[in-house]
Motif scaffolding. Sequence first.
Motif, PDB file in Angstrom:
ATOM      1  N   ALA A 103      -9.683  17.479   1.592  1.00  0.00           N
ATOM      2  CA  ALA A 103     -10.168  16.678   2.710  1.00  0.00           C
ATOM      3  C   ALA A 103     -11.644  16.975   2.953  1.00  0.00           C
ATOM      4  O   ALA A 103     -12.093  18.119   2.838  1.00  0.00           O
ATOM      5  CB  ALA A 103      -9.347  16.989   3.960  1.00  0.00           C
ATOM      6  N   LEU A 104     -12.403  15.944   3.299  1.00  0.00           N
ATOM      7  CA  LEU A 104     -13.832  16.121   3.529  1.00  0.00           C
ATOM      8  C   LEU A 104     -14.105  17.133   4.638  1.00  0.00           C
ATOM      9  O   LEU A 104     -14.994  17.988   4.516  1.00  0.00           O
ATOM     10  CB  LEU A 104     -14.471  14.777   3.882  1.00  0.00           C
ATOM     11  N   SER A 319       0.027  20.558  -0.206  1.00  0.00           N
ATOM     12  CA  SER A 319       0.318  19.238   0.347  1.00  0.00           C
ATOM     13  C   SER A 319      -0.386  18.930   1.663  1.00  0.00           C
ATOM     14  O   SER A 319      -0.131  17.891   2.264  1.00  0.00           O
ATOM     15  CB  SER A 319       1.830  19.061   0.495  1.00  0.00           C
ATOM     16  N   PHE A 320      -1.304  19.804   2.114  1.00  0.00           N
ATOM     17  CA  PHE A 320      -2.150  19.480   3.267  1.00  0.00           C
ATOM     18  C   PHE A 320      -3.587  19.166   2.820  1.00  0.00           C
ATOM     19  O   PHE A 320      -4.459  18.987   3.655  1.00  0.00           O
ATOM     20  CB  PHE A 320      -2.171  20.643   4.266  1.00  0.00           C
ATOM     21  N   PHE A 321      -3.832  19.166   1.491  1.00  0.00           N
ATOM     22  CA  PHE A 321      -5.121  18.765   0.930  1.00  0.00           C
ATOM     23  C   PHE A 321      -6.268  19.680   1.380  1.00  0.00           C
ATOM     24  O   PHE A 321      -7.358  19.225   1.714  1.00  0.00           O
ATOM     25  CB  PHE A 321      -5.428  17.294   1.267  1.00  0.00           C
ATOM     26  N   GLN A 322      -5.998  20.988   1.346  1.00  0.00           N
ATOM     27  CA  GLN A 322      -6.983  21.989   1.734  1.00  0.00           C
ATOM     28  C   GLN A 322      -7.506  22.737   0.506  1.00  0.00           C
ATOM     29  O   GLN A 322      -6.797  22.890  -0.488  1.00  0.00           O
ATOM     30  CB  GLN A 322      -6.357  22.987   2.705  1.00  0.00           C
ATOM     31  N   PRO A 323      -8.735  23.233   0.554  1.00  0.00           N
ATOM     32  CA  PRO A 323      -9.247  24.044  -0.548  1.00  0.00           C
ATOM     33  C   PRO A 323      -8.473  25.361  -0.660  1.00  0.00           C
ATOM     34  O   PRO A 323      -7.997  25.912   0.337  1.00  0.00           O
ATOM     35  CB  PRO A 323     -10.706  24.314  -0.146  1.00  0.00           C
ATOM     36  N   VAL A 324      -8.381  25.858  -1.874  1.00  0.00           N
ATOM     37  CA  VAL A 324      -7.786  27.169  -2.109  1.00  0.00           C
ATOM     38  C   VAL A 324      -8.708  28.241  -1.534  1.00  0.00           C
ATOM     39  O   VAL A 324      -9.932  28.170  -1.694  1.00  0.00           O
ATOM     40  CB  VAL A 324      -7.612  27.385  -3.624  1.00  0.00           C
ATOM     41  N   SER A 325      -8.222  29.252  -0.840  1.00  0.00           N
ATOM     42  CA  SER A 325      -6.815  29.393  -0.487  1.00  0.00           C
ATOM     43  C   SER A 325      -6.624  29.092   0.993  1.00  0.00           C
ATOM     44  O   SER A 325      -7.528  29.323   1.797  1.00  0.00           O
ATOM     45  CB  SER A 325      -6.334  30.813  -0.795  1.00  0.00           C
ATOM     46  N   TRP A 377      -8.197  23.584  10.586  1.00  0.00           N
ATOM     47  CA  TRP A 377      -8.509  23.219  11.972  1.00  0.00           C
ATOM     48  C   TRP A 377      -9.389  21.973  12.013  1.00  0.00           C
ATOM     49  O   TRP A 377      -9.107  21.010  12.753  1.00  0.00           O
ATOM     50  CB  TRP A 377      -9.214  24.393  12.650  1.00  0.00           C
ATOM     51  N   LEU A 378     -10.452  21.961  11.204  1.00  0.00           N
ATOM     52  CA  LEU A 378     -11.344  20.811  11.193  1.00  0.00           C
ATOM     53  C   LEU A 378     -10.631  19.554  10.700  1.00  0.00           C
ATOM     54  O   LEU A 378     -10.880  18.450  11.197  1.00  0.00           O
ATOM     55  CB  LEU A 378     -12.563  21.096  10.319  1.00  0.00           C
ATOM     56  N   THR A 379      -9.742  19.711   9.731  1.00  0.00           N
ATOM     57  CA  THR A 379      -8.984  18.561   9.231  1.00  0.00           C
ATOM     58  C   THR A 379      -8.086  17.996  10.323  1.00  0.00           C
ATOM     59  O   THR A 379      -8.034  16.774  10.535  1.00  0.00           O
ATOM     60  CB  THR A 379      -8.146  18.966   8.012  1.00  0.00           C
ATOM     61  N   LEU A 380      -7.371  18.880  11.013  1.00  0.00           N
ATOM     62  CA  LEU A 380      -6.471  18.431  12.074  1.00  0.00           C
ATOM     63  C   LEU A 380      -7.244  17.815  13.238  1.00  0.00           C
ATOM     64  O   LEU A 380      -6.825  16.801  13.811  1.00  0.00           O
ATOM     65  CB  LEU A 380      -5.623  19.596  12.568  1.00  0.00           C
ATOM     66  N   THR A 382     -10.146  16.397  13.105  1.00  0.00           N
ATOM     67  CA  THR A 382     -10.862  15.198  12.680  1.00  0.00           C
ATOM     68  C   THR A 382      -9.912  14.030  12.434  1.00  0.00           C
ATOM     69  O   THR A 382     -10.104  12.935  12.965  1.00  0.00           O
ATOM     70  CB  THR A 382     -11.666  15.474  11.396  1.00  0.00           C
ATOM     71  N   ALA A 383      -8.883  14.276  11.622  1.00  0.00           N
ATOM     72  CA  ALA A 383      -8.003  13.188  11.197  1.00  0.00           C
ATOM     73  C   ALA A 383      -6.617  13.234  11.829  1.00  0.00           C
ATOM     74  O   ALA A 383      -5.958  12.204  11.952  1.00  0.00           O
ATOM     75  CB  ALA A 383      -7.869  13.209   9.674  1.00  0.00           C
ATOM     76  N   GLY A 384      -6.155  14.427  12.196  1.00  0.00           N
ATOM     77  CA  GLY A 384      -4.833  14.563  12.790  1.00  0.00           C
ATOM     78  C   GLY A 384      -3.751  14.773  11.747  1.00  0.00           C
ATOM     79  O   GLY A 384      -3.913  14.425  10.568  1.00  0.00           O
ATOM     80  N   PRO A 385      -2.611  15.334  12.152  1.00  0.00           N
ATOM     81  CA  PRO A 385      -1.547  15.654  11.196  1.00  0.00           C
ATOM     82  C   PRO A 385      -0.921  14.425  10.540  1.00  0.00           C
ATOM     83  O   PRO A 385      -0.523  14.482   9.376  1.00  0.00           O
ATOM     84  CB  PRO A 385      -0.526  16.413  12.050  1.00  0.00           C
ATOM     85  N   GLU A 386      -0.853  13.310  11.273  1.00  0.00           N
ATOM     86  CA  GLU A 386      -0.203  12.140  10.678  1.00  0.00           C
ATOM     87  C   GLU A 386      -0.997  11.601   9.495  1.00  0.00           C
ATOM     88  O   GLU A 386      -0.413  11.077   8.538  1.00  0.00           O
ATOM     89  CB  GLU A 386      -0.026  11.049  11.734  1.00  0.00           C
ATOM     90  N   ALA A 387      -2.318  11.735   9.539  1.00  0.00           N
ATOM     91  CA  ALA A 387      -3.137  11.289   8.418  1.00  0.00           C
ATOM     92  C   ALA A 387      -2.808  12.080   7.155  1.00  0.00           C
ATOM     93  O   ALA A 387      -2.807  11.538   6.043  1.00  0.00           O
ATOM     94  CB  ALA A 387      -4.615  11.431   8.759  1.00  0.00           C
ATOM     95  N   ILE A 388      -2.523  13.369   7.320  1.00  0.00           N
ATOM     96  CA  ILE A 388      -2.089  14.183   6.184  1.00  0.00           C
ATOM     97  C   ILE A 388      -0.711  13.730   5.720  1.00  0.00           C
ATOM     98  O   ILE A 388      -0.467  13.524   4.527  1.00  0.00           O
ATOM     99  CB  ILE A 388      -2.063  15.671   6.577  1.00  0.00           C
TER     100      ILE A 388
END
Length: 515
Positions: A103-104, A319-325, A377-380, A382-388
Motif C-alpha cells: 500500500a502506498l 494479506s494486508f499489503f504491508q511491507p516486510v516485516s 496505522w497509516l494504511t488503516l 488513510t484507506a480503512g480496513p474495508e479497502a484492504i
Amino acid sequence: MADWGHTGASDETPFLLNERSLEAHAEAIHEGLWYVQTSMKRAERPFSGIDPAELARYFSEIDLDRPRGDLTSALEEVDALYLAHAVYYHRPQYLAHLNCPVALAAAVGELIQGSVNTAVETWDQSGGGTLIEQKIIDWTAARIGFGSDADGVFTSGGTQSNLMALLLARDAHCRDHLGLADVQRTGLPESAQRLRIFSSEVAHFSVQKAAGVLGLGSDAVIPVACDEAFRMDPVALECELERALADGTIPMAVIATVGTTDFGSIDPVTPIARLCRRYGLWLHADAAYGCGLLVSPDNARLLDGIEHADSVAVDYHKSFFQPVSCSALLVRDRRHLSAVTWHADYLNPYRDAAKGVPNLVDKSMQTTRRFDALKLWLTLRTAGPEAIGRRFDRLLGLAARIYWQLGADDDFEAVNRPSLSTLVFRYRPAGVVSRAQLDQVNTHIRDELMRSGEALIAATTVRGAQHLKFTLLDPETTAQDVREVIEAIRRCGERWRAASGAAGGVAGCASQEAS
C-alpha cells in the motif's frame, strides 16, 4: 547533489540525519526515489532471469573497505547489482510466493520509520509509537473476537509468532498440568520429552522448527491427516490424540492452520477447538496467510471459530499489503505473555511495571524492534480496513475463476478448489502419462520461466508428484494476466515435449500410469 562523505571528508560533510542535514536528507530521498521509480518502470518482467553464479561474480570484485565515495555512485552500484535483478511483486507475472505489492501509505510509513529510527521496546525509546502498536494489537484482537483480557505483540513474521505461541503453550502446560510454575527459570522436566504438538500434514514447517528450538524435538510434532480439501480432519485428530495417550505421550497443543502455504486450506477451527477443550490443550491458529479475512466484507465467515483459539498468528505483510516485516501474535489471555517477561534494571525495571509504564519488551521475545505498526496505522487511517478486505476478496474471486478455467483445459490438472488465493496444479497434456515425465516437464516449466524472467511461479509436491503453484497476492492482477502466464506454461511444456520426444513416445509409457 550534496557531498555524501568522500574518504577524508571534513566533519561538515553530511553523514548523520539530524536537523542540520535535513536538506541533504531530502536530496538523498529524491535521488533514491528516482532509482526506485526508474527500476519499477523498466521492470517489464518480474525478474531478470540472471543465474546466481553469474551475479555472484560481480560481488566477488567488490571491496567493502574501499567506498565509492558518494551516494550517486553507490546508488548506481545498487541499481546494477540489486534493482536490475530484484524480484518485483507488483508485476502481474509474479505468481510465486506469499509476497504482495505494498500500500502506498505503508511505503510512506517505512520512510518515516527508517528516518526517525524508533525502537519500540520501551516507552522511553518510543513514546507515541508504543501506543500506536498497542492500538493496532487491540483492534486486531477485537476483529478476531477476543475479549478485553486479550493482548499481543508485533513479531518478525509467522515463524516467530508460531515459535512464541508454542513457547507460551509449553509453559502453560507445564504450569497447569505438571505443577511447574516457572520453567523459564528451572528448565524443562524430563517428562517434557513426551510432550506432543498436533498439526495438519500440510501445516507450515515452522511448527517443526519451533518444536526443535523449544527443546521438544521436531519429532514431537504429530502430523494429522487431512480431508480431500487439505483441511485437518477432526476425526483423525481425535484418533491421534487417543493414540498419543495410549502410547504414554502427553498432548500439549494443536495448531489449526487458517490458510496453508500450498493450498490456502482452512482447518475447521470450531470442531478442533471443541477437542482442545475436551482434552485440555492449547489451540493456536496460524492465520499468517488467512488473516486478510479479518477485514473481508464477503468471506469473513471462513474464520468462524478462530475466537476460540488461545493464540493467533497474523502476517499483515501478506494479506494486508504491508511491507516486510509486519506481523503479530495475539493471545486470548494476556497473562500468558508473562512467560517472555524479563526485567532488566537498565531497560524495563520492576518499578516501571509497578507504575504502569507500557514497555512492550515485557511481552516480546525480541528486545530491539522496529516500529512496524506505523505503516499499517497509516494504511488503516488513510484507506480503512474495508479497502484492504475488498482487495483480498478480489484475489479470492480471481483464484476461483482460474480454478474453473484450468478445470476446463485439457492440458492442465488442478488439485484444489481454492479457499483463499493459492492454486496448485500441473501441466498434464494428453499422451504424457509417465509420472517421471510429468515430474520432469513440470520441473522444467518452472525453471525455464525463471531463467527467462517471463514469469515467476512456485513449485511443490502433492503425494510425491511435482506440481506448480500460483499464489495471487496482487489485487490488480487480472484474469487475462494469469491466462497469459498459463499460455507461457503451455509453450514451455510443448517445447519440452518436442525436445524430449515425449509427444511421440508415450505409448510405451502406458504401464507407468501417473498418479
